[in-house]
Design a protein around this motif. Structure first.
Motif: not given
Length: 353
Positions: A50-60, A72-76, A113-118, A216-221
């Motif tokens: 979910q975190t990787v999917d939230s990254l903007p396409a411009s960050i490669t 994980i799809d979209g990241a090494e 962090d693993e739960d950081s939604i950009v 600001s990024f969204s993180n889980q409480a």
């Protein structure tokens, strides 16, 4: 306790009303092509995806640093080998392995962090360390969520941190570090609070520029009261331990703030007790005024937190009855952290939204 809390409250007002008004120019100086993203996890595959999917396409340039193989799809994905050893432990060990192992030709490394939604990313200002704020989201416990709303209100003091030689802490939705600074300072240091420890060590050794990004990024409480207790316990204990290495003025400031955080659950009781006791002791009137004022300051922090969530309205008034509970949930772990520091790093449980 009341006097100590009052001094901390006055300092917070000075930060937010005076120092935060003098903002440095934070125009975007670096874009997505200047950033390598590294996401830290033990092995929470669905959460990281979910975190990787939230990254903007411009960050490669995307990397996941894990303790075990995950897909994980979209990241090494890189797995920290068991054979790797250094002074740093747990999460810090993984970060240090990545620093030593991964090639990076970008100006910055952005740690998430693993739960950081950009939710938004427009680039970075020209600073050595760029802190991104956070917007914790509900994951299972309303009291834990309200405690984080309360924390978000108090944490607006971060807007003043660029005025300090040593910013007072580093935690949030993510942190970007200039690669050249990272290689000079390294993460090779045993600590419970990696971001804060890195920032403090860097600022002690050289002049470091700091910026709080407007994004600001969204993180889980934390999803339960037990999880938020362990999280706050680790934060408070780690900050208090690391403060021992600071110059005297900052050491007193950091340790004093730890004590204030630890006694915060008692302050609503002090307010009620002093107001209703009917005792006529020396300075009782002043004590009543201070305690009531400090209770109102806690209400202000909660209101500021709601404002950041766009939830401050007449309909939110009933929530203010929960302020004493939010303070208790936010701080009781800190109390435990100073009395009985944890021996190990407790990883906060994450959920799949």
């Amino acid at each position: 306790m009341t006097v100590l809390f009052a001094v901390a409250g006055l300092f917070w007002l000075f930060e937010t009303l005076v120092l935060a008004r003098y903002r440095d120019d934070q125009e975007t100086a670096y874009g997505s092509d200047d950033v390598q993203v590294r996401i830290l996890t033990i092995g929470a595959e669905d959460v990281v995806q979910q975190t990787v999917d939230s990254l903007p396409a411009s960050i490669t340039d995307r990397h996941v640093i894990a303790e075990k193989p995950i897909a994980i799809d979209g990241a090494e994905v890189h797995v920290v080998p068991e054979s790797f050893s250094c002074e740093a432990v747990r999460k810090g060990r993984a970060i240090e392995w990545a620093r030593q192992t991964l090639s990076c030709d970008r100006e910055y490394v952005l740690y998430l962090d693993e739960d950081s939604i950009v939710e938004e990313f427009d680039g970075l200002p020209d600073a050595d360390v760029v802190q991104f704020s956070e917007r914790p989201r509900y994951t299972g416990s309303w009291l834990a969520y309200f405690a984080d709303v309360f924390r978000m209100g108090a944490q607006i003091e971060q807007h003043a941190f660029h005025r300090f030689r040593i910013p007072l802490f580093a935690w949030g939705g993510g942190i970007a570090v200039r690669k050249s600074l990272e290689d000079r300072v390294t993460w090779d240091w045993p600590t419970l609070v990696e971001d804060t420890a890195f920032l403090w060590r860097a600022a002690e050794s050289e002049s470091v520029s700091y910026a709080l990004d407007s994004a600001s990024f969204s993180n889980q409480a934390p999803p339960s009261l037990g999880e938020i207790f362990q999280q706050r316990r680790r934060w408070a204990a780690g900050n208090h331990q690391e403060a021992s290495n600071l110059p005297l003025l900052y050491k007193l400031l950091a340790k004093g703030r730890s004590y204030v955080w630890a006694i915060a659950p008692v302050m609503p009781l002090v307010t009620v007790g002093v107001t209703l006791s009917g005792l006529h002791l020396f300075c009782t009137g002043l004590l009543q005024l201070l305690s009531v004022t400090l209770a109102l300051l806690m209400v202000v922090w909660f209101a500021l937190g709601l404002f950041q969530y766009d939830q401050l309205s007449l309909r939110s008034l009933p929530m203010f009855a929960l302020v004493p509970l939010a303070v208790l949930v936010h701080s009781v772990g800190a109390t435990a952290g100073l009395i009985a520091p944890p021996d190990d790093f407790h990883v906060t449980e994450k959920t799949t939204d």
